[in-house]
Write a protein that holds these residues in place. Sequence first.
Motif, PDB file in Angstrom:
ATOM      1  N   PHE A 153      -2.932   3.158  -5.658  1.00  0.00           N
ATOM      2  CA  PHE A 153      -1.902   3.065  -4.625  1.00  0.00           C
ATOM      3  C   PHE A 153      -1.492   1.622  -4.345  1.00  0.00           C
ATOM      4  O   PHE A 153      -0.767   1.347  -3.398  1.00  0.00           O
ATOM      5  N   MET A 201       8.661   7.009  -2.427  1.00  0.00           N
ATOM      6  CA  MET A 201       8.591   6.934  -0.967  1.00  0.00           C
ATOM      7  C   MET A 201       9.937   7.282  -0.343  1.00  0.00           C
ATOM      8  O   MET A 201      10.964   7.228  -1.005  1.00  0.00           O
ATOM      9  N   ILE A 223      -7.850   0.165  -0.147  1.00  0.00           N
ATOM     10  CA  ILE A 223      -6.754   0.902  -0.760  1.00  0.00           C
ATOM     11  C   ILE A 223      -7.128   1.155  -2.206  1.00  0.00           C
ATOM     12  O   ILE A 223      -7.477   0.212  -2.926  1.00  0.00           O
ATOM     13  N   ARG A 266       2.068   3.128   3.143  1.00  0.00           N
ATOM     14  CA  ARG A 266       3.448   2.687   3.296  1.00  0.00           C
ATOM     15  C   ARG A 266       3.568   1.405   4.108  1.00  0.00           C
ATOM     16  O   ARG A 266       4.342   1.332   5.048  1.00  0.00           O
ATOM     17  N   ASP A 318       0.876  -1.162   0.000  1.00  0.00           N
ATOM     18  CA  ASP A 318       0.000   0.000   0.000  1.00  0.00           C
ATOM     19  C   ASP A 318       0.921   1.221   0.000  1.00  0.00           C
ATOM     20  O   ASP A 318       1.526   1.548   1.013  1.00  0.00           O
ATOM     21  N   THR A 319       1.027   1.877  -1.165  1.00  0.00           N
ATOM     22  CA  THR A 319       2.035   2.947  -1.254  1.00  0.00           C
ATOM     23  C   THR A 319       1.575   4.220  -0.563  1.00  0.00           C
ATOM     24  O   THR A 319       2.382   5.080  -0.268  1.00  0.00           O
ATOM     25  N   SER A 320       0.256   4.356  -0.300  1.00  0.00           N
ATOM     26  CA  SER A 320      -0.159   5.558   0.431  1.00  0.00           C
ATOM     27  C   SER A 320       0.001   5.347   1.933  1.00  0.00           C
ATOM     28  O   SER A 320       0.407   6.251   2.644  1.00  0.00           O
ATOM     29  N   GLN A 323       5.893   4.325  -7.825  1.00  0.00           N
ATOM     30  CA  GLN A 323       5.358   4.837  -6.571  1.00  0.00           C
ATOM     31  C   GLN A 323       6.296   4.532  -5.428  1.00  0.00           C
ATOM     32  O   GLN A 323       6.426   5.317  -4.498  1.00  0.00           O
TER      33      GLN A 323
END
Lengths: 439, 413
Positions: free
Chosen positions: B164, B188, B160, B101, B97-99, B184
């Motif tokens: 993302f 980060m 999610i 993290r 989940d890149t939002s 993505q």
Amino acid sequence: MNWVSISERTGAWRARAGEWGKRTRTMRRRLLLFLAVVGPGVITSNVDNDAGGISVYSQAGAQFGYMLLWSIIPMTIALYVTEEMCARMGVITGKGLSDLIREEFGFRPTFFLILIGFVVDMGNVAAEFAGVAASGQIFHISKYVSVPIAAIVVWVLVMRGTYRQVEKIFLVACVFYASYVFSAFLAKPNWLVAAKYTAIPSVHLNAGYLLMLTALVGTTIAPWQFFYMQASFVEKRVAKKQYPQARADVLIGSISCMIVVFFIIVCTGATLYVHGHRNIVDAGEAAQALVPLAGRWAALLFAFGLLNASLFAASILPLSTAHVICEGMGFEAGIDHKFKDAPIFYSLYTAMIVVGGAVILIPHAPLEKILILSQVGNGIWLPIVLIFMLLLVNRRDLMGEFVNTRTFNLIAWVTAVAMIALTLILVYTAIFPTPMPGI
Amino acid sequence: MLHATELLGGEAYDSAGNFVGRVTELFLEPADQPNRVARVLLGRGKYLPLVARYDHIGFVAPGVIKLNVEEKALDYYGPNESWLAVGKDLLDQQIIDTSGRKVVRVNDIDLAEQRTNGTVELRVTQVDVGLTGAARRLLQGLASPGLIRRLQEKLPTRVIRWEFVNLIEPDPLRRVKLRITNQQLARMHPADLADIMEDLSPAERQGIIASLDEETAAEALAELDKRLTKEIVETMTPDKAADILEEMDPDQAADVLADLAPERSQEVLQEMPGNEARDVRALLQFEEDTAGGMMNTEFVYVGETARRDEVVSWIRSRDVNLESLDSVFLIDDGAHFSGVVSVGRLLLAAPEQQMVELKSEPPVSVRPDANEKEVFDLFDKYNLRSLSVVDSNSRPIGSIAVDDVITRMHRQL
């Protein structure tokens, strides 16, 4: 003596030391490589000798003397074969057993598997605290003191520790199992006879004997230990090329576990059995019965071993269970996380200790029923877990060249089928305590 | 809104109303459209499975798909590496989940219907990683759909958005076919990325590092647990490892190389460009727990008589890592170390002021063979942010930054 000769001598000594150092370098290097990995295998196998296990082993010795000693060798093989598969899966895939089951078999099987696991382990945790209470009584400590203290110690250990610290403490706990070795020596057994009974099987076809054999196997191989072992190899981040060391760790673990079993059976066999004190209910009673037969020290060592084992298992079982549930359901898990990052993991861990400890403190709690039910649960749980394990370990897309060889598969399936049959018998007799018809 | 698990296992009928088969898989074709369900696999027991294209679908409801063509218009199924299987590749698997993290496990996939004259396109909108998806998976087929929906409304949702979601695919070829770019991830913070990588399996970690550009990979590796860094670099080819290591600060590169087997680290060094390899080799001479082992050879030093504006324009003209620049070292006429000027003082000084007027007192420096403890003590005593390392002729050879000190102290805790 003058300075020259001294320096000559120390020079020669240093040269020799250097020579020796060179010769042992590969050996030391190998040892270091091994020490970097050791832990999961040794800890998991030893924690298997928990309060319930020690009770069964003492009963086996008290009731049948050395007659069941032969089962130790086949049990060692079974333990090693099954545990090794988990170690291999953990090292090769880098994923826990419940992770793999979830990914390959889907949500619902995983959910029910871990639900059973949770209930069964809850019963097991209660059994461990019962062990703490029993050993406390031998040291004249009330269970209302010993159980809460034990619960707090266990809880703080995991809440405050990192994986490496906790592992070190657990490894020390493994060493304390040696108390059973001393205890056995104090019981002055006839070692030659014991050795003979270990090497040569003496099978008796009566119900009591077969039931005890089944119970021995059932307590030695418990399903939760597979989850725990695989998860600890993953959490320790043992790499693929360290796999030979991991395997050695598992081997040493299974052997040392069974050595402890040997000494417990010998200890009670040489005393309780010989003096006709053959019907004991649990390990606590065994320890008490040892006092007049083998002396106070033997009894205290025996009780200390029980306390150590109960505490040890009481910390690992809830840990393992919380791990399994969180892994399978996709929550953050592992003691290297903070509470804030893994709230469900730590809540489960805490709840199991609190409930497990509290059950023991209820006056007139149906302890025996709890023990029997947790054994039944283990028995139902084990076949499912073993079959999942065998299916996973043979998947080439997961394991690559590390799938089971044909010989290994044969041994593993035979072990699994034998284990399943024996535990089903155990479940049957636990539910219907009358002797089975036909034997 | 539909859920993938409501469709999987559902029945499919053709335009004539005949039963065709059961929905056994939904495929996306990321190379074409990132979120559209491009193909639906219809299993037919012992017969070969069929594939319906997105424009063959006329109606969708939980458990039912109606096609707008006849069965004979469908193709037979053949495996295709560039199709992303919702059931096999996504459901129950871990994703990043890149939002948020972190690494999470997929419980279900939410789909939106898009109707255009006679066809219904399904688009993946979000993945369900919370209790709602779990409850649905558990109760499907056991309780009525209405009951499940009502129960879900009471549960907290954790979803999610599809944008993302970063898939974890260790196989590099498949990653290219599925258009998994990891852009993505590159956005980060390296420390977050390292945390995520620590939660994955070795093959997955390797896959992520391989798909990142060298600079990001270097930053993430520098933040990663030392043992994992070693493991990852060991499995790479020497030239790929060299590409990544030359993006690191020389001291970090030296730390990584010092952990490798000597032959292996020589191979990597040979692949690195001459001057960078020289810096790293020089650093490798020092024991790891000495000032020499901690220092970085990239630092800024100027003559003490230089004026402030000269120094600033000189720094501007150089390729200096501004994130870590906090002090400028001074040398006297004999090229001996003579003091330190903090960047703060430099910032506020008048253009014509000489560096020697700005320097902090006392000028602290350390020899490369000093041990870690001495370095820590100096940092503590003089509240340093960087410390200059000087050789026996008191010429500056490197500098130790406060963040390296913190990393080491933290490791000893």
